[in-house]
Design a protein around this motif. Structure first.
Motif, mmCIF file in Angstrom:
data_model
loop_
_atom_site.group_PDB
_atom_site.id
_atom_site.type_symbol
_atom_site.label_atom_id
_atom_site.label_comp_id
_atom_site.label_asym_id
_atom_site.label_seq_id
_atom_site.Cartn_x
_atom_site.Cartn_y
_atom_site.Cartn_z
ATOM 1 N N TRP A 1 0.809 -1.199 0.000
ATOM 2 C CA TRP A 1 0.000 0.000 0.000
ATOM 3 C C TRP A 1 0.852 1.264 0.000
ATOM 4 C CZ3 TRP A 1 -5.168 -0.299 -0.617
ATOM 5 C CH2 TRP A 1 -5.757 -1.548 -0.411
ATOM 6 N N VAL A 2 2.161 1.129 0.293
ATOM 7 C CA VAL A 2 3.008 2.307 0.312
ATOM 8 C C VAL A 2 3.076 2.924 -1.086
ATOM 9 C CG1 VAL A 2 5.338 3.151 0.748
ATOM 10 C CG2 VAL A 2 4.328 1.468 2.276
ATOM 11 N N LYS A 3 3.055 2.120 -2.107
ATOM 12 C CA LYS A 3 3.095 2.623 -3.484
ATOM 13 C C LYS A 3 1.709 2.578 -4.111
ATOM 14 C CE LYS A 3 7.932 1.389 -4.194
ATOM 15 N NZ LYS A 3 8.896 0.614 -4.979
ATOM 16 N N ARG A 4 1.145 1.408 -4.190
ATOM 17 C CA ARG A 4 -0.218 1.235 -4.671
ATOM 18 C C ARG A 4 -0.593 -0.224 -4.438
ATOM 19 N NH1 ARG A 4 0.772 2.392 -11.000
ATOM 20 N NH2 ARG A 4 1.842 4.146 -10.056
ATOM 21 N N LEU A 5 -1.833 -0.570 -4.646
ATOM 22 C CA LEU A 5 -2.258 -1.952 -4.471
ATOM 23 C C LEU A 5 -1.551 -2.819 -5.491
ATOM 24 C CD1 LEU A 5 -4.198 -3.748 -2.859
ATOM 25 C CD2 LEU A 5 -5.906 -3.335 -4.631
ATOM 26 N N ARG A 6 -0.839 -3.860 -5.000
ATOM 27 C CA ARG A 6 -0.005 -4.670 -5.874
ATOM 28 C C ARG A 6 -0.140 -6.143 -5.541
ATOM 29 N NH1 ARG A 6 6.203 -3.754 -5.072
ATOM 30 N NH2 ARG A 6 5.842 -5.183 -3.342
ATOM 31 N N TRP A 7 -0.272 -6.942 -6.586
ATOM 32 C CA TRP A 7 -0.239 -8.392 -6.429
ATOM 33 C C TRP A 7 0.953 -8.934 -7.212
ATOM 34 C CZ3 TRP A 7 -4.920 -5.874 -7.232
ATOM 35 C CH2 TRP A 7 -5.897 -6.052 -6.242
ATOM 36 N N GLN B 1 3.490 -9.270 -11.955
ATOM 37 C CA GLN B 1 3.140 -8.209 -11.017
ATOM 38 C C GLN B 1 1.973 -7.402 -11.578
ATOM 39 O OE1 GLN B 1 6.788 -5.968 -10.581
ATOM 40 N NE2 GLN B 1 7.501 -7.256 -8.904
ATOM 41 N N ILE B 2 0.976 -7.189 -10.760
ATOM 42 C CA ILE B 2 -0.187 -6.388 -11.145
ATOM 43 C C ILE B 2 -0.346 -5.270 -10.125
ATOM 44 C CG2 ILE B 2 -2.665 -6.365 -11.564
ATOM 45 C CD1 ILE B 2 -2.522 -9.309 -12.261
ATOM 46 N N LYS B 3 -0.433 -4.034 -10.611
ATOM 47 C CA LYS B 3 -0.620 -2.880 -9.746
ATOM 48 C C LYS B 3 -1.899 -2.156 -10.142
ATOM 49 C CE LYS B 3 4.363 -2.076 -9.192
ATOM 50 N NZ LYS B 3 5.473 -1.103 -9.384
ATOM 51 N N ILE B 4 -2.681 -1.828 -9.143
ATOM 52 C CA ILE B 4 -3.900 -1.052 -9.362
ATOM 53 C C ILE B 4 -3.730 0.299 -8.688
ATOM 54 C CG2 ILE B 4 -6.375 -0.906 -8.924
ATOM 55 C CD1 ILE B 4 -6.498 -3.920 -9.006
ATOM 56 N N GLY B 5 -3.956 1.358 -9.424
ATOM 57 C CA GLY B 5 -3.791 2.691 -8.883
ATOM 58 C C GLY B 5 -4.869 3.626 -9.388
ATOM 59 N N GLY B 6 -4.660 4.900 -9.136
ATOM 60 C CA GLY B 6 -5.639 5.871 -9.596
ATOM 61 C C GLY B 6 -5.266 7.277 -9.187
ATOM 62 N N LEU B 7 -5.966 8.229 -9.754
ATOM 63 C CA LEU B 7 -5.796 9.645 -9.456
ATOM 64 C C LEU B 7 -7.181 10.258 -9.322
ATOM 65 C CD1 LEU B 7 -4.130 12.289 -9.294
ATOM 66 C CD2 LEU B 7 -4.250 12.404 -11.777
ATOM 67 N N TYR B 8 -7.443 10.852 -8.151
ATOM 68 C CA TYR B 8 -8.751 11.433 -7.879
ATOM 69 C C TYR B 8 -8.550 12.815 -7.263
ATOM 70 C CZ TYR B 8 -9.941 6.523 -8.354
ATOM 71 O OH TYR B 8 -10.065 5.245 -8.824
#
Length: 434
Positions: free
Chosen positions: A50-56, A64-71
Motif C-alpha cells: 500500500w506504500v506505493k499502490r495496491l499490488r499483487w 506483477q499487477i498494480k492497481i492505482g488511480g488519481l482522484y
C-alpha cells in the motif's frame, strides 16, 4: 443537460471520497509499519504494497499487477476586471468540479514486458488516457513502447499531475503535444545521466478517433535530457533538456491553433489565442533548465512554434515559464533520472498528529509568458503574463492539499476590450493518488 452533468459529477465525487476513506487507514498502517503485508492465496504468495499502490505478485515476482488511480476535487474563486467581464459576461465567480477520476492498472511480466491502462471517468466524456505496451532491454534501443501515451516533449507535461507543483500546467505548455497514438524508443546512458526518447505518432487527442479523416497528421517527436552535475545521491543536480517535434498537417482538413489557459481549469476564459490557422506543418522546439539543491528547486522551459501556413505568411509563436520552490519541512524534491522529470514529494513524517507527524509543506512561485502575436502573419492573439503562488501540503505519499493564487494579464490583442484585461484566481484542490 447541465443538471445531468452536475448529478454525474456529484456521484463521481461521492464515490471517490468513499474510496479514499476506505483506503486511507490502510495507507497509514502500511506507512507506519514500513513493510509489505503478505497473505497466502491459492498456495501462492501475494504482496499488498500500500506504500506505493495496491499490488499483487507471485512468489518469484515474474508476474506483477498494480492497481492505482488519481482522484481530485477543485474549488475556485474567479475575479475579472471590467474589460474581461465585458467580453465574458456573465462569468460564474464560484466554481467547483471533479477534476479527475482516473483508475489505472499496470501489468509486468518477467521484469521485461509491461502493459498499462488508464481511463478517465470525470469531465464531459469518458475517455482512455493511456493504453500501451512496452518491452525493455532491447539491444542499443533500450525500451520500445507502442500504444496511446504522451509524446516525449516538455518536462512539465511528462512529469504529470502528481509531480506538478501548480494545480495546472503552465500556460506556456500550450505548445506541447500530450497523448497520441504511436511508437517510441527510449533509453538511458552514462549511468542514467542522459535520457533520450523518440517516436512517431498519429495526431488524435483521443484514442477512439485516432484514424478519422480529421486526425491524419503525423508527428515526429524526440527529447533528450542530461544531468551535467549530480551528487549526494541526486539531492543536488542540474538538468538541461531539448525537445523537438515536426508535425505534418493537412491545411484543408486539420488547421492548427494555440490558446493558452489562464492557469485554472475552472476558468472558461481564454484571454489569448491564435485562432484557426491552416498550415501544412509546424515545428516545435522546447528548451529545459532545471535543478535542485536539497530543499530548494527550480524548473524552467522555453517553447517555440514555427508554422508553415497555407497563405505562405509563416507564423512564429513562443512562450516560457520559470518555477521555483522550497520545501519547508526538509524533504528534497524527487527527480526521476530515467524520465528526466521531477516526481511527487514523499513526506518524511506522514500526517499523524497523535505521533507528531504533519506531512510535508512546500511553497512555490511561477511566472509564465506566452506571445500569440505575429504581425507578419497578421495574427494578433495577444500576449499573456501569469504570476502564480502555490502552497502544497503533502499529508502522505498519496494525499495532497494544494492552494494556488494566479494573477493573469493580457495585452496586445485585437479585441480592444481584452487589450489590457486582468484576472485574479484563487483555487484549491484535494488530490488522492496511488
Amino acid at each position: 443537460m447541465n443538471q445531468v452533468n452536475a448529478v454525474r459529477k456529484g456521484v463521481i465525487f461521492f464515490l471517490s471520497c468513499l474510496f479514499v476513506l476506505l483506503l486511507v487507514p490502510t495507507v497509514y498502517a502500511a506507512a507506519e509499519e514500513g513493510k509489505d503485508t503478505k497473505v497466502d492465496v491459492a498456495d501462492e504468495i501475494i504482496t499488498m504494497d500500500w506504500v506505493k499502490r495496491l499490488r499483487w505478485e507471485n512468489e518469484d515476482k515474474t508476474v506483477q499487477i498494480k492497481i492505482g488511480g488519481l482522484y481530485s476535487f477543485d474549488w475556485a474563486q474567479i475575479n475579472e476586471d471590467s474589460r474581461v467581464g465585458s467580453v465574458y459576461d456573465p462569468v460564474q465567480k464560484h466554481k467547483e468540479e471533479v477534476r479527475w477520476a482516473r483508475p489505472k492498472i499496470n501489468l509486468k511480466l518477467y521484469d521485461r514486458y509491461e502493459f498499462h491502462f488508464e481511463y478517465e471517468i470525470a469531465g464531459k466524456r469518458g475517455q482512455i488516457q493511456d493504453f500501451w505496451g512496452q518491452v525493455k532491454d532491447i539491444p542499443y534501443l533500450g525500451k520500445i513502447k507502442v500504444g496511446h501515451f504522451k509524446e516525449p516533449f516538455s518536462m512539465t507535461v511528462l512529469m504529470g499531475r502528481t509531480g506538478s507543483t501548480m494545480m495546472e500546467y503552465s500556460p506556456a505548455s500550450v505548445f506541447a503535444q500530450a497523448r497520441n497514438l504511436g511508437i517510441q524508443f527510449e533509453n538511458s546512458y552514462l549511468d542514467g545521466r542522459i535520457n533520450a526518447a523518440a517516436g512517431v505518432f498519429n495526431k488524435c487527442n483521443y484514442l477512439d478517433n485516432a484514424f478519422t479523416e480529421d486526425n491524419s497528421g503525423i508527428d515526429l517527436t524526440g527529447r533528450v535530457g542530461w544531468r551535467p552535475y549530480q551528487e549526494d545521491d541526486g539531492k543536488k543536480l542540474i538538468h538541461v533538456g531539448l525537445g523537438y517535434s515536426h508535425q505534418f498537417l493537412d491545411a484543408d482538413k486539420q488547421p492548427t491553433s494555440f490558446s493558452p489557459s489562464t492557469g485554472s481549469n475552472l476558468s472558461i476564459i481564454k484571454l489569448t489565442g491564435t485562432g484557426s490557422i491552416p498550415a501544412y506543418g509546424q515545428d516545435l522546439m522546447n528548451l529545459e533548465l532545471a535543478g535542485k539543491w536539497d530543499q530548494f528547486w527550480f524548473q524552467s522551459e522555453y517553447t517555440s512554434a514555427y508554422l508553415n501556413t497555407k497563405d505562405r505568411n509563416n507564423a512564429f509563436f513562443s512562450g516560457y515559464h520559470f518555477d521555483v520552490g522550497y520545501i519547508l519541512t526538509g524533504e528534497s524534491k524527487p527527480f526521476k533520472s530515467g524520465k528526466g522529470v521531477f516526481g511527487a514529494i514523499n513526506p518524511k513524517e506522514p500526517f499523524n498528529p497523535l505521533k507528531g507527524g504533519w506531512g510535508a509543506l512546500e511553497v512555490a512561485a511561477q511566472y509564465s509568458h506566452t506571445d500569440m502575436n505575429d504581425y507578419h502573419a497578421n495574427v494578433r492573439g495577444g500576449v499573456q503574463d501569469n504570476l502564480g503562488l502555490a502552497l502544497n501540503w503533502y499529508l502522505n505519499a498519496h494525499t495532497r492539499v494544494a492552494g494556488n493564487y494566479m494573477h493573469v494579464g493580457v495585452a496586445g490583442r485585437d479585441n480592444s476590450s481584452l487589450s489590457n484585461g486582468e484576472m485574479d484566481i484563487y483555487q484549491c484542490r484535494i488530490m488522492f493518488y496511488f
